[in-house]
Design a protein around this motif. Structure first.
Motif, PDB file in Angstrom:
ATOM      1  N   TYR A  14     -31.904 -27.243  26.339  1.00 19.10           N
ATOM      2  CA  TYR A  14     -32.775 -26.155  26.785  1.00 19.10           C
ATOM      3  C   TYR A  14     -32.640 -25.964  28.295  1.00 19.10           C
ATOM      4  O   TYR A  14     -32.453 -24.838  28.782  1.00 19.10           O
ATOM      5  N   TRP A  15     -32.725 -27.061  29.048  1.00 20.85           N
ATOM      6  CA  TRP A  15     -32.667 -26.948  30.504  1.00 20.85           C
ATOM      7  C   TRP A  15     -31.272 -26.576  30.992  1.00 20.85           C
ATOM      8  O   TRP A  15     -31.125 -25.807  31.951  1.00 20.85           O
ATOM      9  N   LYS A  16     -30.251 -27.117  30.352  1.00 26.09           N
ATOM     10  CA  LYS A  16     -28.886 -26.780  30.764  1.00 26.09           C
ATOM     11  C   LYS A  16     -28.621 -25.288  30.571  1.00 26.09           C
ATOM     12  O   LYS A  16     -28.033 -24.628  31.444  1.00 26.09           O
ATOM     13  N   GLU A  17     -29.056 -24.747  29.433  1.00 22.08           N
ATOM     14  CA  GLU A  17     -28.856 -23.317  29.191  1.00 22.08           C
ATOM     15  C   GLU A  17     -29.744 -22.481  30.115  1.00 22.08           C
ATOM     16  O   GLU A  17     -29.314 -21.439  30.618  1.00 22.08           O
ATOM     17  N   ALA A  18     -30.975 -22.939  30.344  1.00 19.44           N
ATOM     18  CA  ALA A  18     -31.867 -22.220  31.263  1.00 19.44           C
ATOM     19  C   ALA A  18     -31.251 -22.134  32.656  1.00 19.44           C
ATOM     20  O   ALA A  18     -31.273 -21.062  33.293  1.00 19.44           O
ATOM     21  N   ASN A  19     -30.695 -23.232  33.138  1.00 23.89           N
ATOM     22  CA  ASN A  19     -30.065 -23.226  34.458  1.00 23.89           C
ATOM     23  C   ASN A  19     -28.895 -22.254  34.514  1.00 23.89           C
ATOM     24  O   ASN A  19     -28.710 -21.531  35.503  1.00 23.89           O
ATOM     25  N   GLU A  20     -28.103 -22.234  33.450  1.00 23.66           N
ATOM     26  CA  GLU A  20     -26.956 -21.323  33.408  1.00 23.66           C
ATOM     27  C   GLU A  20     -27.422 -19.870  33.450  1.00 23.66           C
ATOM     28  O   GLU A  20     -26.846 -19.038  34.159  1.00 23.66           O
ATOM     29  N   LEU A  21     -28.477 -19.566  32.736  1.00 27.16           N
ATOM     30  CA  LEU A  21     -28.949 -18.186  32.641  1.00 27.16           C
ATOM     31  C   LEU A  21     -29.707 -17.731  33.883  1.00 27.16           C
ATOM     32  O   LEU A  21     -29.661 -16.555  34.241  1.00 27.16           O
ATOM     33  N   THR A  22     -30.396 -18.638  34.536  1.00 31.80           N
ATOM     34  CA  THR A  22     -31.228 -18.244  35.678  1.00 31.80           C
ATOM     35  C   THR A  22     -30.527 -18.410  37.018  1.00 31.80           C
ATOM     36  O   THR A  22     -30.880 -17.750  37.988  1.00 31.80           O
ATOM     37  N   GLN A  23     -29.520 -19.286  37.089  1.00 31.44           N
ATOM     38  CA  GLN A  23     -28.888 -19.575  38.369  1.00 31.44           C
ATOM     39  C   GLN A  23     -27.436 -19.125  38.454  1.00 31.44           C
ATOM     40  O   GLN A  23     -26.967 -18.769  39.534  1.00 31.44           O
ATOM     41  N   ASN A  24     -26.739 -19.141  37.330  1.00 30.95           N
ATOM     42  CA  ASN A  24     -25.302 -18.846  37.367  1.00 30.95           C
ATOM     43  C   ASN A  24     -24.942 -17.514  36.738  1.00 30.95           C
ATOM     44  O   ASN A  24     -23.785 -17.118  36.734  1.00 30.95           O
ATOM     45  N   SER A  25     -25.915 -16.825  36.176  1.00 29.77           N
ATOM     46  CA  SER A  25     -25.645 -15.534  35.547  1.00 29.77           C
ATOM     47  C   SER A  25     -25.652 -14.424  36.600  1.00 29.77           C
ATOM     48  O   SER A  25     -26.484 -14.415  37.508  1.00 29.77           O
ATOM     49  N   SER A  26     -24.731 -13.491  36.453  1.00 32.57           N
ATOM     50  CA  SER A  26     -24.650 -12.383  37.419  1.00 32.57           C
ATOM     51  C   SER A  26     -25.762 -11.361  37.208  1.00 32.57           C
ATOM     52  O   SER A  26     -26.108 -10.605  38.113  1.00 32.57           O
ATOM     53  N   GLU A  27     -26.324 -11.320  36.019  1.00 33.72           N
ATOM     54  CA  GLU A  27     -27.369 -10.344  35.690  1.00 33.72           C
ATOM     55  C   GLU A  27     -28.706 -11.041  35.528  1.00 33.72           C
ATOM     56  O   GLU A  27     -28.845 -11.964  34.725  1.00 33.72           O
ATOM     57  N   LYS A  28     -29.705 -10.615  36.320  1.00 34.12           N
ATOM     58  CA  LYS A  28     -31.016 -11.245  36.247  1.00 34.12           C
ATOM     59  C   LYS A  28     -31.704 -10.896  34.940  1.00 34.12           C
ATOM     60  O   LYS A  28     -31.688  -9.746  34.499  1.00 34.12           O
ATOM     61  N   LYS A  29     -32.322 -11.884  34.333  1.00 38.31           N
ATOM     62  CA  LYS A  29     -33.006 -11.691  33.063  1.00 38.31           C
ATOM     63  C   LYS A  29     -34.512 -11.812  33.283  1.00 38.31           C
ATOM     64  O   LYS A  29     -34.988 -12.752  33.910  1.00 38.31           O
ATOM     65  N   ASN A  30     -35.238 -10.853  32.748  1.00 34.53           N
ATOM     66  CA  ASN A  30     -36.689 -10.839  32.924  1.00 34.53           C
ATOM     67  C   ASN A  30     -37.404 -11.779  31.968  1.00 34.53           C
ATOM     68  O   ASN A  30     -38.478 -12.290  32.285  1.00 34.53           O
ATOM     69  N   LEU A  31     -36.823 -11.982  30.779  1.00 36.39           N
ATOM     70  CA  LEU A  31     -37.464 -12.828  29.772  1.00 36.39           C
ATOM     71  C   LEU A  31     -36.390 -13.558  28.978  1.00 36.39           C
ATOM     72  O   LEU A  31     -35.476 -12.927  28.437  1.00 36.39           O
ATOM     73  N   ILE A  32     -36.524 -14.876  28.928  1.00 37.55           N
ATOM     74  CA  ILE A  32     -35.603 -15.725  28.173  1.00 37.55           C
ATOM     75  C   ILE A  32     -36.426 -16.504  27.153  1.00 37.55           C
ATOM     76  O   ILE A  32     -37.439 -17.127  27.500  1.00 37.55           O
ATOM     77  N   LEU A  33     -35.991 -16.460  25.893  1.00 37.84           N
ATOM     78  CA  LEU A  33     -36.729 -17.106  24.815  1.00 37.84           C
ATOM     79  C   LEU A  33     -35.856 -18.147  24.120  1.00 37.84           C
ATOM     80  O   LEU A  33     -34.717 -17.857  23.762  1.00 37.84           O
ATOM     81  N   PRO A  34     -36.382 -19.343  23.891  1.00 41.66           N
ATOM     82  CA  PRO A  34     -35.669 -20.288  23.027  1.00 41.66           C
ATOM     83  C   PRO A  34     -35.922 -19.950  21.565  1.00 41.66           C
ATOM     84  O   PRO A  34     -36.855 -19.202  21.246  1.00 41.66           O
ATOM     85  N   VAL A  35     -35.119 -20.503  20.686  1.00 38.76           N
ATOM     86  CA  VAL A  35     -35.400 -20.437  19.252  1.00 38.76           C
ATOM     87  C   VAL A  35     -36.291 -21.631  18.920  1.00 38.76           C
ATOM     88  O   VAL A  35     -35.958 -22.778  19.241  1.00 38.76           O
ATOM     89  N   ILE A  36     -37.434 -21.361  18.316  1.00 38.12           N
ATOM     90  CA  ILE A  36     -38.385 -22.431  18.007  1.00 38.12           C
ATOM     91  C   ILE A  36     -38.472 -22.626  16.499  1.00 38.12           C
ATOM     92  O   ILE A  36     -38.644 -21.665  15.742  1.00 38.12           O
ATOM     93  N   ILE A  37     -38.322 -23.882  16.100  1.00 38.39           N
ATOM     94  CA  ILE A  37     -38.338 -24.255  14.692  1.00 38.39           C
ATOM     95  C   ILE A  37     -39.617 -25.041  14.408  1.00 38.39           C
ATOM     96  O   ILE A  37     -39.975 -25.959  15.159  1.00 38.39           O
ATOM     97  N   ALA A  38     -40.313 -24.683  13.352  1.00 34.46           N
ATOM     98  CA  ALA A  38     -41.455 -25.456  12.865  1.00 34.46           C
ATOM     99  C   ALA A  38     -41.193 -25.758  11.395  1.00 34.46           C
ATOM    100  O   ALA A  38     -41.051 -24.833  10.588  1.00 34.46           O
ATOM    101  N   GLY A  39     -41.108 -27.035  11.065  1.00 32.69           N
ATOM    102  CA  GLY A  39     -40.705 -27.388   9.706  1.00 32.69           C
ATOM    103  C   GLY A  39     -39.254 -26.998   9.507  1.00 32.69           C
ATOM    104  O   GLY A  39     -38.369 -27.422  10.239  1.00 32.69           O
TER     105      GLY A  39
END
Length: 280
Positions: A104-129
């Motif tokens: 989660y953190w590795k992908e978050a860092n890639e999307l927020t720090q290394n991506s050329s396009e700023k993203k306003n909202l990033i969502l993980p996939v959440i599993i319950a059961g």
């Protein structure tokens, strides 16, 4: 201060070792150094204190707030937005029992720090059961789960998501002037945010990272009275979110009544019907 993340964890009657989220963050703090970790303790008596948190999280800047009044989530979120929207880059919302991963953190860092396009909202996939519970589709008050998880840049229209794990650009709050409706207490804040977000932004980003989460309402750990209390909060949020259009509001009221009837039959008690009736 211009930190990469403001990580908000809201706890209630949980110490450090009783919170799955805080324990995971302690192990993973090296993946997001320099972030602010703001722990908001809603317990009647403090279950945590700042010195103990500073010792557990040396890589992070620590803030601790204790509100024995058990503030609504909407009020807490508005307070955090007001405090940090000029000083941080992204707000990460977390509850006490989300199973965070290093992916989660590795992908978050890639999307927020290394991506050329700023993203306003990033969502993980959440599993319950064994079910994908977030993101999901929400058509006013009727929800639908994804059978296969979406990923990447997707349309935000009719999209819903669980609060915990959301990564929101603090610049979005600054530009949009967004505020949570403080009539919402502990349920409906996520749907409210998503409904307002789609009015202004056509797209959001879904991570490949999976998080695992327990939904207390569906667990066997809660008593019937606890489930009734949660049910009342949930249906109150549904009615509030669908009040603007009279036809949709009428449909929401019918939906709440039918849901109350199903829950009363399932648990063999009239308490759910009584809670639904009071909400109507």
């Amino acid at each position: 201060m211009n930190c990469p993340y403001v990580v908000l964890v809201v706890v209630f009657k949980r110490g450090l070792e009783d919170s799955q989220t805080l324990m995971a963050l302690r192990e993973q703090q090296g993946l997001f150094p320099g972030a602010v970790l703001h722990v908001w303790d809603n317990s009647p008596q403090p279950f945590l204190h700042l010195d103990m948190l500073k010792e557990a999280f040396p890589a992070l800047r620590l803030e601790y707030t204790h509100t024995p009044e058990n503030y609504p989530l909407s009020r807490i979120y508005n307070s955090i937005i007001d405090e940090y929207r000029h000083t941080g880059r992204y707000l990460v919302l977390l509850d006490h029992d989300t199973e965070l991963t290093s992916d989660y953190w590795k992908e978050a860092n890639e999307l927020t720090q290394n991506s050329s396009e700023k993203k306003n909202l990033i969502l993980p996939v959440i599993i319950a059961g064994d079910r994908i519970v977030s993101p999901a589709k929400l058509y006013h008050f009727l929800g639908r789960h994804f059978q296969a998880a979406p990923s990447g840049d997707i349309p935000s229209r009719y999209l819903s998501a669980i609060n915990s794990g959301m990564i929101i650009s603090l610049d979005y709050f600054q530009r949009s002037g967004f505020r949570y409706d403080e009539r919402l207490r502990f349920y409906g804040t996520d749907d409210y945010f998503m409904k307002e977000f789609q009015r202004k932004e056509e797209r959001c980003f879904v991570m490949t990272a999976r998080l695992y989460h327990s939904l207390d309402y569906f667990s066997d750990r809660e008593t019937v009275d606890q489930k009734v209390h949660r049910f009342a909060e949930i249906v109150s949020g549904i009615l509030l979110l669908n009040r603007a259009n009279p036809f949709i509001a009428l449909g929401a009221r019918a939906y709440v009544f039918s849901k109350a009837l199903r829950e009363s039959l399932k648990h063999r008690t009239l308490k759910f019907l009584a809670a639904g009736w009071r909400s109507l």
